[in-house]
Write an enzyme that holds these catalytic residues in place. Structure first.
Site, PDB file in Angstrom:
ATOM      1  N   SER A   1       0.809  -1.232   0.000  1.00 23.08           N
ATOM      2  CA  SER A   1       0.000   0.000   0.000  1.00 23.08           C
ATOM      3  C   SER A   1       0.838   1.275   0.000  1.00 23.08           C
ATOM      4  O   SER A   1       0.272   2.365   0.030  1.00 23.08           O
ATOM      5  CB  SER A   1      -0.921  -0.004   1.228  1.00 23.08           C
TER       6      SER A   1
ATOM      7  N   THR B   1      -1.857   3.999   4.382  1.00 24.66           N
ATOM      8  CA  THR B   1      -0.877   5.072   4.170  1.00 24.66           C
ATOM      9  C   THR B   1       0.102   5.046   5.319  1.00 24.66           C
ATOM     10  O   THR B   1      -0.309   4.828   6.461  1.00 24.66           O
ATOM     11  CB  THR B   1      -1.598   6.445   4.179  1.00 24.66           C
TER      12      THR B   1
ATOM     13  N   THR C   1       1.635   6.989   0.032  1.00 17.99           N
ATOM     14  CA  THR C   1       0.753   5.853  -0.247  1.00 17.99           C
ATOM     15  C   THR C   1       0.719   5.540  -1.734  1.00 17.99           C
ATOM     16  O   THR C   1       1.000   6.415  -2.569  1.00 17.99           O
ATOM     17  CB  THR C   1      -0.694   6.167   0.229  1.00 17.99           C
TER      18      THR C   1
ATOM     19  N   ARG D   1      -6.450   8.931 -10.366  1.00 16.72           N
ATOM     20  CA  ARG D   1      -7.155   9.168  -9.086  1.00 16.72           C
ATOM     21  C   ARG D   1      -6.130   9.650  -8.039  1.00 16.72           C
ATOM     22  O   ARG D   1      -5.075   9.051  -7.853  1.00 16.72           O
ATOM     23  CB  ARG D   1      -7.803   7.872  -8.608  1.00 16.72           C
TER      24      ARG D   1
ATOM     25  N   THR E   1      -5.352   8.467   7.464  1.00 16.89           N
ATOM     26  CA  THR E   1      -5.276   7.274   6.620  1.00 16.89           C
ATOM     27  C   THR E   1      -6.685   6.723   6.457  1.00 16.89           C
ATOM     28  O   THR E   1      -7.584   7.045   7.229  1.00 16.89           O
ATOM     29  CB  THR E   1      -4.327   6.218   7.219  1.00 16.89           C
ATOM     30  N   GLY E   2      -6.854   5.897   5.428  1.00 19.51           N
ATOM     31  CA  GLY E   2      -8.178   5.350   5.166  1.00 19.51           C
ATOM     32  C   GLY E   2      -8.715   5.870   3.848  1.00 19.51           C
ATOM     33  O   GLY E   2      -7.974   6.429   3.032  1.00 19.51           O
TER      34      GLY E   2
HETATM   35  N1  ASP Z   1      -5.781   7.551   2.257  1.00 21.50           N
HETATM   36  C1  ASP Z   1      -5.240   6.711   1.222  1.00 21.50           C
HETATM   37  C2  ASP Z   1      -5.918   7.076  -0.101  1.00 21.50           C
HETATM   38  O1  ASP Z   1      -7.109   7.256  -0.126  1.00 21.50           O
HETATM   39  C3  ASP Z   1      -5.367   5.246   1.464  1.00 21.50           C
HETATM   40  C4  ASP Z   1      -5.273   4.784   2.901  1.00 21.50           C
HETATM   41  O2  ASP Z   1      -4.679   5.443   3.739  1.00 21.50           O
HETATM   42  O3  ASP Z   1      -5.803   3.715   3.237  1.00 21.50           O
HETATM   43  O4  ASP Z   1      -5.247   7.119  -1.090  1.00 21.50           O
END
Ligand code: ASP
Length: 307
Positions: free
Chosen positions: A54, A169, A187, A197, A220-221
């Site tokens: 990731s 991330t 990330t 994107r 994150t997320g």
């Molecule tokens: N925030 C990151 C994104 O949307 C992914 C993650 O942190 O899970 O690219």
């Protein structure tokens, strides 16, 4: 050793890979290094680990099978920031983001422009897809080719991606002995995303924010949820008003859920000016690493999701 100092250097980092990030960053802070150097080094350690799917060039690719990376860094002493978005063929996007901050009059470079800048600096790095990431991408393409067309709703994507744990991330916030605060993150974004994107990570105020007068935060997320609320800017604003890192993180997450109970799969970490950690999430659980200069090694901490 640090007991006589006013500020005990501290570092906080997302997820379990945050452990090695925190350790790397702390060795810089302990040697008297800056929060900015500590954050860059901490993020780099995770970017360099090709087993992580990731972050960095070991990450899952976009729909076309190309790894596109997002990263940003912010210096809380000057409020200067640098970011790169949807950049390919760079091993350490965090270092490229720092160069954007230090060498250009801009804050963010994206796509081909970011790649060109990396080439000029000698930061270009070509590498084939990691076999495991390539296999997962091919399986994904196979599956969508044989499935009935579905509506591309955020909820569908969120659930799909969450169930397979295909995104994370590395986010880091550090405070050095001089009280300087920095934040950075990196990330490969959502697995098999649409080309071009861009998530929250390179967006200042969404993926990261840092201000010596208040604190720092990293998110994150699911970026599509994080960006709607400019989460890290909000957390830092609450710390500015006197809340601790933990209170600020919880306050922001609660206000988000109050506004939209479907704003799932997001988490934030924070450090306030006293070096106190905070973390809050709308995931069921969220792990992060925390270390101060008084600790032998970083601790992995678990926080439970707000309902
Ligand atoms: N925030 C990151 C994104 O949307 C992914 C993650 O942190 O899970 O690219």
């Amino acid at each position: 050793m640090y007991l006589m100092r006013q500020i005990i250097p501290a570092i906080i980092a997302t997820w379990s890979f945050g452990l090695k990030a925190a350790e790397a960053g702390m060795s810089i802070l302990r040697a008297g290094g800056s929060a900015l150097d500590a954050v860059e080094e901490a993020v780099k350690v995770v970017e360099n680990d090709l087993t992580i799917r990731s972050v960095g060039l070991g990450g899952y690719p976009n729909m076309l099978g190309e790894v596109e990376l997002d990263a940003s860094i912010m210096d809380g002493s000057t409020l200067r920031a640098g970011a790169v978005a949807a950049v390919k063929n760079v091993k350490n996007p965090i270092s490229l983001a720092r160069k954007v901050m230090e060498l250009t009059p801009h804050i963010m470079l994206a796509g081909d422009g970011a790649y060109m800048f990396a080439r000029i600096l000698g930061l270009e790095y070509r590498m084939p897809l990691q076999p495991e990431a390539e296999k997962a991408w091919k399986e994904y393409i196979e599956r969508i080719m044989h499935s009935r067309p579905r509506k591309g709703t955020l909820d569908f994507w969120a659930k799909y991606l969450h169930e397979r744990r295909t995104h994370d991330t590395i986010g880091v916030v550090a405070i050095d002995e001089g009280g300087n605060i920095a934040a950075g993150c990196s990330t490969s974004g959502l697995a098999f995303k649409m080309p071009g994107r861009v998530g929250d990570s390179p967006i200042i105020g969404s993926g990261i924010y840092a201000d010596n007068l208040a604190g720092g935060a990293s998110a994150t997320g699911l970026g599509e949820n994080i960006m709607r609320f400019c989460i890290t800017r909000m957390v830092v604003e609450y710390m500015h008003r006197g809340l601790s890192a933990q209170e600020a993180a919880d306050t922001v997450m609660k206000s988000i859920l109050k506004r939209d109970e479907n704003a799932k799969y997001i988490a934030v970490i924070a450090l306030d000016v006293k070096g106190r950690p905070g973390a809050s999430t709308t995931y069921d659980t969220f792990e992060y690493a925390f270390m101060t200069a008084n600790m032998d090694k970083p601790e992995l901490r678990l926080t439970y999701g707000l309902r």
